[in-house]
Motif scaffolding. Sequence first.
Motif, PDB file in Angstrom:
ATOM      1  N   PHE A  96       0.952  -1.191   0.046  1.00 18.19           N
ATOM      2  CA  PHE A  96       0.085  -0.151   0.081  1.00 18.19           C
ATOM      3  C   PHE A  96       0.761   1.293   0.056  1.00 18.19           C
ATOM      4  CE2 PHE A  96      -2.178   3.275   1.970  1.00 18.19           C
ATOM      5  CZ  PHE A  96      -3.723   3.299   1.471  1.00 18.19           C
ATOM      6  N   SER A  97       1.947   1.335   1.081  1.00 21.10           N
ATOM      7  CA  SER A  97       2.811   2.498   1.049  1.00 21.10           C
ATOM      8  C   SER A  97       3.741   2.749  -0.481  1.00 21.10           C
ATOM      9  CB  SER A  97       3.780   2.115   2.115  1.00 21.10           C
ATOM     10  OG  SER A  97       3.165   2.130   3.451  1.00 21.10           O
ATOM     11  N   PHE A  98       3.950   1.628  -0.868  1.00 18.80           N
ATOM     12  CA  PHE A  98       4.775   1.902  -2.084  1.00 18.80           C
ATOM     13  C   PHE A  98       3.861   2.370  -3.393  1.00 18.80           C
ATOM     14  CE2 PHE A  98       5.460  -0.044  -6.541  1.00 18.80           C
ATOM     15  CZ  PHE A  98       6.949   0.721  -6.562  1.00 18.80           C
ATOM     16  N   LEU A  99       2.573   1.952  -3.337  1.00 22.41           N
ATOM     17  CA  LEU A  99       1.564   2.243  -4.357  1.00 22.41           C
ATOM     18  C   LEU A  99       1.370   3.935  -4.101  1.00 22.41           C
ATOM     19  CD1 LEU A  99       0.088   1.174  -6.764  1.00 22.41           C
ATOM     20  CD2 LEU A  99      -1.845   0.703  -5.055  1.00 22.41           C
ATOM     21  N   VAL A 100       1.165   4.122  -2.944  1.00 26.99           N
ATOM     22  CA  VAL A 100       1.129   5.601  -2.563  1.00 26.99           C
ATOM     23  C   VAL A 100       2.325   6.325  -3.019  1.00 26.99           C
ATOM     24  CG1 VAL A 100       0.884   7.603  -0.636  1.00 26.99           C
ATOM     25  CG2 VAL A 100      -0.351   5.422  -0.518  1.00 26.99           C
ATOM     26  N   VAL A 101       3.473   5.891  -2.888  1.00 28.46           N
ATOM     27  CA  VAL A 101       4.458   6.855  -3.280  1.00 28.46           C
ATOM     28  C   VAL A 101       4.787   6.762  -4.617  1.00 28.46           C
ATOM     29  CG1 VAL A 101       6.369   5.177  -2.917  1.00 28.46           C
ATOM     30  CG2 VAL A 101       6.849   7.577  -2.449  1.00 28.46           C
ATOM     31  N   MET A 102       4.431   5.639  -5.325  1.00 31.32           N
ATOM     32  CA  MET A 102       4.640   5.448  -6.757  1.00 31.32           C
ATOM     33  C   MET A 102       4.035   6.396  -7.393  1.00 31.32           C
ATOM     34  SD  MET A 102       4.090   2.235  -9.123  1.00 31.32           S
ATOM     35  CE  MET A 102       2.112   2.527  -9.463  1.00 31.32           C
ATOM     36  N   LEU A 103       2.484   6.419  -7.081  1.00 28.03           N
ATOM     37  CA  LEU A 103       1.373   7.245  -7.738  1.00 28.03           C
ATOM     38  C   LEU A 103       1.752   8.526  -7.440  1.00 28.03           C
ATOM     39  CD1 LEU A 103      -1.602   5.148  -7.486  1.00 28.03           C
ATOM     40  CD2 LEU A 103       0.002   5.217  -9.610  1.00 28.03           C
ATOM     41  N   ALA A 104       2.399   8.975  -6.197  1.00 23.43           N
ATOM     42  CA  ALA A 104       2.842  10.524  -5.725  1.00 23.43           C
ATOM     43  C   ALA A 104       3.570  10.982  -7.017  1.00 23.43           C
ATOM     44  CB  ALA A 104       3.325  10.313  -4.364  1.00 23.43           C
ATOM     45  N   GLY A 105       4.489  10.188  -7.376  1.00 20.44           N
ATOM     46  CA  GLY A 105       5.548  10.525  -8.321  1.00 20.44           C
ATOM     47  C   GLY A 105       4.762  10.762  -9.713  1.00 20.44           C
ATOM     48  N   TYR A 106       3.748  10.094 -10.110  1.00 19.47           N
ATOM     49  CA  TYR A 106       3.049  10.381 -11.206  1.00 19.47           C
ATOM     50  C   TYR A 106       2.093  11.716 -11.104  1.00 19.47           C
ATOM     51  CZ  TYR A 106       4.341   6.047 -13.180  1.00 19.47           C
ATOM     52  OH  TYR A 106       5.065   4.664 -13.783  1.00 19.47           O
ATOM     53  N   GLY A 107       1.585  11.669  -9.722  1.00 16.37           N
ATOM     54  CA  GLY A 107       0.582  13.029  -9.536  1.00 16.37           C
ATOM     55  C   GLY A 107       2.015  14.381  -9.575  1.00 16.37           C
ATOM     56  N   TRP A 108       2.878  14.071  -8.996  1.00 13.47           N
ATOM     57  CA  TRP A 108       3.855  15.242  -8.878  1.00 13.47           C
ATOM     58  C   TRP A 108       4.245  15.924 -10.313  1.00 13.47           C
ATOM     59  CZ3 TRP A 108       8.135  15.387  -4.525  1.00 13.47           C
ATOM     60  CH2 TRP A 108       8.738  16.551  -4.344  1.00 13.47           C
ATOM     61  N   GLU A 109       4.477  14.883 -11.136  1.00 17.93           N
ATOM     62  CA  GLU A 109       4.982  15.159 -12.463  1.00 17.93           C
ATOM     63  C   GLU A 109       3.802  15.918 -13.191  1.00 17.93           C
ATOM     64  OE1 GLU A 109       6.488  11.757 -14.625  1.00 17.93           O
ATOM     65  OE2 GLU A 109       4.776  11.172 -15.010  1.00 17.93           O
ATOM     66  N   ASN A 110       2.666  15.708 -13.046  1.00 16.27           N
ATOM     67  CA  ASN A 110       1.440  16.346 -13.464  1.00 16.27           C
ATOM     68  C   ASN A 110       1.204  17.421 -12.852  1.00 16.27           C
ATOM     69  OD1 ASN A 110       0.268  14.688 -15.989  1.00 16.27           O
ATOM     70  ND2 ASN A 110       0.619  13.136 -14.370  1.00 16.27           N
ATOM     71  N   PHE A 111       1.789  17.774 -11.655  1.00 18.59           N
ATOM     72  CA  PHE A 111       1.464  19.215 -11.190  1.00 18.59           C
ATOM     73  C   PHE A 111       2.316  20.130 -11.820  1.00 18.59           C
ATOM     74  CE2 PHE A 111       2.990  22.048  -7.871  1.00 18.59           C
ATOM     75  CZ  PHE A 111       1.738  22.828  -7.253  1.00 18.59           C
ATOM     76  N   SER A 112       1.703  21.429 -11.668  1.00 14.00           N
ATOM     77  CA  SER A 112       1.869  22.775 -12.349  1.00 14.00           C
ATOM     78  C   SER A 112       1.629  23.820 -11.593  1.00 14.00           C
ATOM     79  CB  SER A 112       1.626  22.947 -13.761  1.00 14.00           C
ATOM     80  OG  SER A 112       0.331  22.888 -13.935  1.00 14.00           O
ATOM     81  N   LYS A 113       2.013  25.064 -11.944  1.00 16.27           N
ATOM     82  CA  LYS A 113       1.565  26.270 -11.102  1.00 16.27           C
ATOM     83  C   LYS A 113       0.244  26.430 -11.443  1.00 16.27           C
ATOM     84  CE  LYS A 113       6.397  28.387 -11.397  1.00 16.27           C
ATOM     85  NZ  LYS A 113       7.161  29.593 -11.881  1.00 16.27           N
ATOM     86  N   ASP A 114      -0.541  26.154 -12.469  1.00 17.78           N
ATOM     87  CA  ASP A 114      -1.837  26.481 -12.651  1.00 17.78           C
ATOM     88  C   ASP A 114      -2.739  25.167 -12.717  1.00 17.78           C
ATOM     89  OD1 ASP A 114      -0.590  25.249 -15.010  1.00 17.78           O
ATOM     90  OD2 ASP A 114      -1.522  26.381 -16.154  1.00 17.78           O
ATOM     91  N   ASP A 115      -2.384  24.373 -11.438  1.00 17.77           N
ATOM     92  CA  ASP A 115      -3.167  23.232 -11.267  1.00 17.77           C
ATOM     93  C   ASP A 115      -4.730  23.292 -10.911  1.00 17.77           C
ATOM     94  OD1 ASP A 115      -2.968  23.839  -8.566  1.00 17.77           O
ATOM     95  OD2 ASP A 115      -3.144  22.098  -8.127  1.00 17.77           O
ATOM     96  N   GLY A 116      -5.091  24.491 -10.929  1.00 17.54           N
ATOM     97  CA  GLY A 116      -6.723  24.916 -10.617  1.00 17.54           C
ATOM     98  C   GLY A 116      -6.799  24.893  -9.202  1.00 17.54           C
TER      99      GLY A 116
END
Length: 869
Positions: free
Chosen positions: A362-382
């Motif tokens: 579970f922890s690995f899945l959280v941190v793995m998807l966090a990486g994908y979430g982070w790379e999709n984050f930008s200054k104008d994320d709404g």
Amino acid sequence: MNVNKLKKYFKAEGKYGLAAFFIPFFIMFFVYLSLGIYWGSDRSVLASDAFSQFSNFHASFNNVMHGKQSIFYTWNASLGLNYWSLISYYLGGIFTPIVFFFNNQNIPDALYLLTLIKIGSAGLAFWYFGKNTYKLSQWSIISLSVAYSLMSFITAHSELIMWLDIFMYLPLIVLGINQVMDKGKSILLFVSYLLLFISNFYFGFMIGVFTVGYFFARLATNPKAYKKTIVPYFATSLFAGISSMIMILPAVLDLKTNGETLSEMTRLKTEATSFWDIIIKNMIGVFDTTKYGSIPFIYVGILPLLFCLFYFVTKKVKTVNKIAYGSLFILLIASFYLEPLNLFWHGFHAPNMFLFRFSFLFSFLVVMLAGYGWENFSKDDGGYLVGIGLLVPVLFLLAKLTAPKTSYDFVTSTHVLMSILFVFLYLIAIIFYQLKKLPGKRLAILLLLIVSGEAFLNTSYMLNGILDDWNYASRSLYSDPYPNYKKLTDTADKANKDEFYRLESLAPISSNDSFSYGYSGISMFSSIRNRHSSTFLNDLGYRSRGTSLNIRYQNNTLFMDSLLGVKHNISDQKVNKYGFTSVAKAGKYQLYENDLAMPLGVLTDDTLYKTKFPKNDNLGAQTALINQLSNFEDSYFTFTKPTVVETKNTQIINKPNNHVLFKEQKSNIGKTITYDVFVPAGNQAYLSLFPGDFSKLESSSATVLSQGTSYKSQINITGQYYNLGYFEKDSTLRFSLELYGTKEVDFIDPPVVMMDTNKYQSAMKEINNQGVDFNVHGRKAEATIETPEDKVLMTTIPYDKGWSVKVDGKKVPTKDFKDAFLTFYVPKGKHDITLSFLPPGLTIGALLFALGIASFSGYYYFILNKKKN
């Protein structure tokens, strides 16, 4: 890659890899330091099973590496054990050989260093995964690697050193799957799977199941492009699985043939879990217990949690991706609450404490998807991330305020406030970035600093939780007895240079001392064990109840000493046992020698197999075995009731069926009963303590004071015959019994057992006249015998299908005695006998290992050529 390219690579990437390794390494280092644990410190890392099991098992591996023991079989584990199988569960990691550079007295330092290295390696592995997966700055990836390597599951179980290897392989396996699917490269996947399965088959099963699920989840995100990778993935996995059979096949066969059973499903919902578990265990510093009644350890950091949630709300991620990876979360969460799924992850074998062992996924899945979430984050994320950052504190507060206090009494307001504080620290940093007040590079470094601080704080809570739950044992408990103990065991070795013997301690340091000191004993505490032999020894008076995780030498009769060849005792007090004489001394310890100890084998006839043993009567079982081997028809034990002359803090209540209840009058003070008993001349006397209910005695101890000696033992773990001493003349003995640890103890009314030493001596001399001395070395035992008629040779070697026997170079069949001891027929005449052990399945496993590697190499070469063409 040539040398120049390697230099360029390390110049460009090296500092980030080193940071990913050393940040978690030094966080653990400083948290340990805050607890007074460091290289050479008095407080050691030996908490819970690390003291009795892992320290001794690593010491035994050190003995293997220095040529003092076979890697396939050890005589130093409860009469004898398949050591290859023990390695597969406890010692298979690639870092284990580091113990070669340590003396066994300093194994606590070895485990300390191994813990730091393994946690640092987990951070390094996740960084390597991240840099090849995410479009993020290197410092951002290091933040995720720090969070991963110091997740609560790792730090809360950091004393379980054989678990720590797997966290290095998990991200590499997932990266390997990605490379197979995206680039058609399969070497990383093959090597990572292979090393995982060889390191630890138990966690290899969990990660294997999870990563197959991950493959299908990723396949679902783009089935048209990825369907062509189904065969490469499963082919690579299959070849890795086949290659790993060199460890897995012998381990599985050992577990199957030596009495291991699966757990029954008795309920639908898992015990102790409640509605708010997922929220509660994502807060900083929440440690309940790693004993019974715990809930899953899933915390991996506030920042990964925020970005993981962001992954599921941002519009930049496809819905199909969210559903695919979300299904893995649903499966894992369901497994926390549903017992059938929970048991499945554990191989249908319920864990003994340290529950929910798959929750790190579970922890690995959280941190793995966090990486994908982070790379999709930008200054104008709404404002999605800020919204999540405001929602999470509300959930933390809601969980704390609405949950029943009895469910989460281990969660304090401090945990909630700390967690909310760090949420806002991350939000402030991110808002400054969105307002263009903070450049991206500085944001990444700032977040890394906050993540590291949070990880330090949480790790401190987890290690303090271990301290409260188990306590970190003092190094002196392990190391201080070592020089004197070792001196006496070496003395015993020299005295029995050409003959096999067994040695046991009446002043044990732990339940697995024989592993470290290299002597053959009876006591053992291990998940890898021969349950058949331990069960039979339990029938003969050595307590090994239930699944035989434990067997203890203490509190049995002289007959069992001699029958099992216990030629020496080490004790820090006088040993009042007939036939035992002191032969050496070192410090406070003395070495005693038993002049009636039987050798490893004894000649008898085939009536051995027809011997009837009474049920639930270990003295009757001893009598039956002794009479068969000696050809006597005698009785050796009599019983008398001692007279109570004084009690302290004790109320004695007589109960039906000859039971007696000893009840304390004041709490936390021992219950003491003083007895008088008449002992006729020539008898060895024992007080028999047999509990009415073992389940109520986990913390209950008994101390018997007799003739100036005082031995203490745990009632439900050691045998029932507490030695009162040998009496050459008619004597009236006054002795005392102190009970401590529980408010009341229920026993069958304790009798005193008298053993006639004259009859004992006669029987053992007759048995020893038929004894066969073996010379034992490595995985072999050799003897020369001469017999005037056909005989059965019974050994006290635990029966195992790995044993083969040759008489004059010709292989003969083996036969088990009561599923417990190795026996075989010997024809009349003079013969050379050779016993040799090879783990069942090892030969086939080695062939499969070669076949798997060769098959993968051929497959990879074929794919490579196909691409070129």
